[in-house]
Design an enzyme around this catalytic site. Structure first.
Site, PDB file in Angstrom:
ATOM      1  N   HIS A 101     -11.758  -5.534   7.774  1.00 43.11           N
ATOM      2  CA  HIS A 101     -12.654  -5.220   6.714  1.00 43.11           C
ATOM      3  C   HIS A 101     -13.712  -4.203   6.768  1.00 43.11           C
ATOM      4  CE1 HIS A 101     -10.158  -8.822   6.156  1.00 43.11           C
ATOM      5  NE2 HIS A 101     -10.075  -8.447   4.838  1.00 43.11           N
ATOM      6  N   GLU A 161       0.844  -1.199   0.199  1.00 41.82           N
ATOM      7  CA  GLU A 161      -0.138   0.106  -0.078  1.00 41.82           C
ATOM      8  C   GLU A 161       0.871   1.362  -0.077  1.00 41.82           C
ATOM      9  OE1 GLU A 161      -0.709  -2.656   2.061  1.00 41.82           O
ATOM     10  OE2 GLU A 161      -2.344  -3.066   0.745  1.00 41.82           O
TER      11      GLU A 161
END
Lengths: 293, 433
Positions: A126, A56
């Site tokens: 999540h 990321e």
């Protein structure tokens, strides 16, 4: 179109209009884990829609680099929960580039997209809604749409905006929300909140999925308490539309303290999710307490 | 049910079992002996044994053990194992190893337990008794059992989210693991962590964010060195995580300060759905530590893993610094329960690995062929393991969920308990730690 289709449509429009636009991120080539980029690689080629490895910080740093040269970079972070390795790049590099170079350089053509928010079974990693972490960072814009029509217009505005933008997409709405969405490009202005419902007794401000919860609370309040609610979708978290939400003098005229209804001050739990989320009953409860203050 | 009808019922059950549990491609009962799937053969033999018991009129009670004919087993046997590829090492682990009967039976039982536990978790997930995320490690049993065989219980281990096998090998019971998956208070993290966050003594999880556990592992290794107790830390990550920046930061620190850290890359060839060739500029993961010596190990052979781990642990304990191991392994299931696992790889590939390199099959063949154990004895172990898993699943389904008051517990360490804000300012929860 549903939400992910409206995103695909917006990206399609962008890639068609802007020959320098590129889309990259984890698994975007086959269409993405939420199908937001389906068909784009076939249509525009593998040098414009490509996968990155699992990194990321690398994705965002790389995106800043592309944007600095003037090309349009649309980076995808697979879940908003994974954006934290990139936090340094966003806050320290992307947000400050224009300022620190005296406007000589900027990465305004960078847009970061990430699926956002709780989904019912996401547990700790999540389900997060990290917009608050970015809300104090001058130099970037943070946007959260509530529906497919809004999403396409806001995403196109983010991509065209000359500032780095983070666009959070409520993942629970990807399939659940369906609306009529024009195929041609259109823009919805940033930093403008929308008053969805006018009212006179109490104001409910929300963004993303919560707008729908709050809408329902408003009709519950009307029915059960006879209370007239004003519902505002903030849309852009940073810089936010102060004028629509509260006029200068408003704090002196409030009859009850402002109430913030949100998740619990705990990490997003695995087993307690239905209790954790601020559903309509918790909001309604807060509303009742405020009316009776 | 009359004894004569049992074989028919068993055959019908076998068909269903084949389809669901063995992963036989067609779910169709194969002709005897023509199917190469070791699971099918095993089930076939069990059915045959059951049928023969019925026909011979022997007692049917499951509590009665089938008497294993007392024959003389060998105490141990020597096996040849694959040579490991080396990076910056003059010598590697030995190419032969001795396996005792006792160890062999232990490893077999452990691997079979992990396998059956994962399959049971699959079943429970499909019944929606387990929700959320579930990443199964069947196929990779030789890694968790082999690593544990090469270290001491006082050593430390940390891994990523495919952690159920390690949770078991590090000492927790199947009950606690399944109960954690179902989110009940009997679970090892009291139901608050779920599949990805299980912990035990000297086992630091169970980490959801990819790659984040590697610097943690280096830190644990620092503590090992500091405490001077000759302990090492096994820090595991996958082939996908191998491209994360923080891993290289951890390599540098570990090498600089000569930390007793064994970095282990569990290479199962796919990072979620991306094959290693598409994700990594160099797929020689054992060389990615650059200045850190490395070895590439056959992760489907438990003896190979064990020897390599012993070698690596000895290396670290001698103060030479970190070392890197790449375990070449394979997972039969998809990345998680929402991944069928066949959109980025072929069924033929999965079948091939199952039939040629299944870790349990490899150990079993070795043991039987060297007279370390008999087929019946191993089958008995299978039956016992199955029962253990069933009991655990019962517990995991019946145990109550943690009470709602615990929603706010264990955020901070604080004395006295403090109040946690709920969804609005009027909802308060107590936080106790």
């Amino acid at each position: 179109m549903n939400l992910f289709q409206s995103i695909t449509s917006a990206l399609d429009n962008s890639l068609a209009k802007d020959p320098t636009a590129v889309i990259f991120g984890e698994d975007v080539a086959f269409g993405g884990v939420f199908r937001c980029t389906v068909g784009l690689r076939d249509k525009y080629g593998k040098d414009r829609v490509f996968n990155t490895p699992l990194c990321e910080q690398g994705i965002v740093g790389f995106g800043i680099g592309i944007a600095v040269t003037g090309a349009t970079a649309i980076a995808e972070i697979q879940f908003a929960d994974y954006i934290f390795p990139a936090f340094d790049q966003i806050v320290n590099e992307a947000a400050k580039y224009r300022y620190r170079s005296g406007d000589l350089f900027n990465c305004g053509s960078l847009t970061i997209r990430a699926p956002w928010g709780c989904v019912g079974h996401g547990a700790l990693y999540h389900s997060q809604s990290p917009e608050a972490f970015f809300a104090h960072c001058p130099g970037i814009k943070v946007v959260v749409p509530r529906s497919p029509f809004q999403a396409k217009g806001l995403l196109l505005s983010c991509i065209e905006d000359k500032n780095p933008c983070i666009f959070f997409e409520p993942k629970i709405l990807y399939r659940a929300a369906v609306e009529q969405v024009p195929v041609e490009p259109y823009n919805i202005p940033l930093s403008q909140a929308e008053v969805i419902q006018e009212g006179s007794d109490i104001t409910l401000v929300a963004w993303g999925t919560q707008v729908h919860v709050v809408r329902e609370v408003a009709s519950m309040a009307k029915e059960k308490l006879g209370v007239s609610c004003e519902v505002i979708d903030l849309r852009t978290i940073l810089p936010w539309d102060v004028d629509t939400v509260c006029k200068e003098e408003c704090f002196l005229n409030l009859e009850a303290p402002i109430s913030r209804v949100c998740g619990y001050d705990t990490p997003f739990p695995h087993i307690f999710e239905p209790f954790y989320i601020p559903d309509k009953w918790k909001c309604y409860d807060a509303l009742r307490k405020m009316i009776n203050y | 049910m009359t004894p004569s009808r049992r074989p028919a019922v068993k055959a019908w059950r076998l068909r269903g079992h084949l389809k669901e549990t063995c992963g036989h491609p067609d779910g169709v009962s194969p002709a005897f002996g023509s199917c190469r799937n070791p699971h099918c053969l095993r089930s076939m033999r069990k059915m045959l044994a059951a049928v023969s018991r019925v026909l011979s009129g022997a007692a049917q009670k499951p509590a009665n053990r089938v008497l294993v004919a007392s024959r003389n087993f060998a105490n141990d046997a020597t096996f040849e194992i694959k040579k490991c590829d080396l990076h910056r090492l003059e010598e590697g682990p030995p190419v032969t190893t001795v396996l005792t009967r006792e160890d062999g039976l232990k490893y077999y039982r452990m691997m079979q337990t992990v396998r059956r536990m994962e399959l049971k978790a699959d079943q429970l997930y499909k019944q929606k008794i387990i929700r959320g995320f579930c990443h199964l490690c069947d196929g990779q049993e030789a890694c968790c059992v082999g690593l544990e065989a090469g270290i001491n219980p006082t050593d430390h281990l940390i891994t990523a989210y495919r952690a159920h096998g390690f949770t078991f090998t590090r000492g927790l019971s199947v009950r606690e693991i399944l109960a954690e998956l179902t989110g009940r208070k009997g679970g090892c993290a009291k139901g608050k962590g779920g599949s990805m966050h299980m912990y035990a003594k000297n086992f630091y999880g169970g980490n959801g964010i990819v790659g984040a556990q590697v610097p943690l592992g280096a830190g644990i290794a620092l503590a090992c060195k500091y405490n001077g107790k000759d302990e090492v830390c096994l820090t595991l990550y996958g082939d996908g995580a191998a491209n994360q920046g923080q891993i290289f930061e951890a390599y540098n620190m570990a090498a600089l300060w000569k930390l007793p850290c064994i970095f282990i890359c569990e290479n199962n060839r796919y990072g979620m759905g991306t094959s290693v060739e598409r994700a990594a500029a160099s797929t020689d993961y054992f060389k990615r530590g650059d200045f850190i010596p490395g070895l590439r190990v056959d992760g489907m052979d438990i003896l190979c893993v064990r020897e390599a781990t012993r070698f690596a642990a000895a290396y670290c304990r001698s103060g030479k610094g970190p070392i890197l191991m790449e375990l070449q392994t394979y997972r039969y299931h998809g990345h998680s329960m929402s991944d069928p696992g066949v959109s980025y790889r072929t069924r033929e590939e999965i079948q091939e690995v199952r039939s040629k390199s299944d870790p349990i099959m490899l150990l079993k063949d070795r043991m039987v062929n060297s007279n370390l154990a008999s087929v019946e004895e191993l089958k008995e172990i299978d039956v016992e393991v199955r029962k253990e898993i069933e009991d655990a699943a019962q517990f995991a389904t019946a145990d109550p969920e943690p009470p709602l008051e615990e929603l706010g517990y264990h955020i901070y360490s604080s004395d006295p308990p403090f109040e946690v804000r709920g969804a609005n300012q009027w909802i308060k929860f107590k936080s106790v730690s």
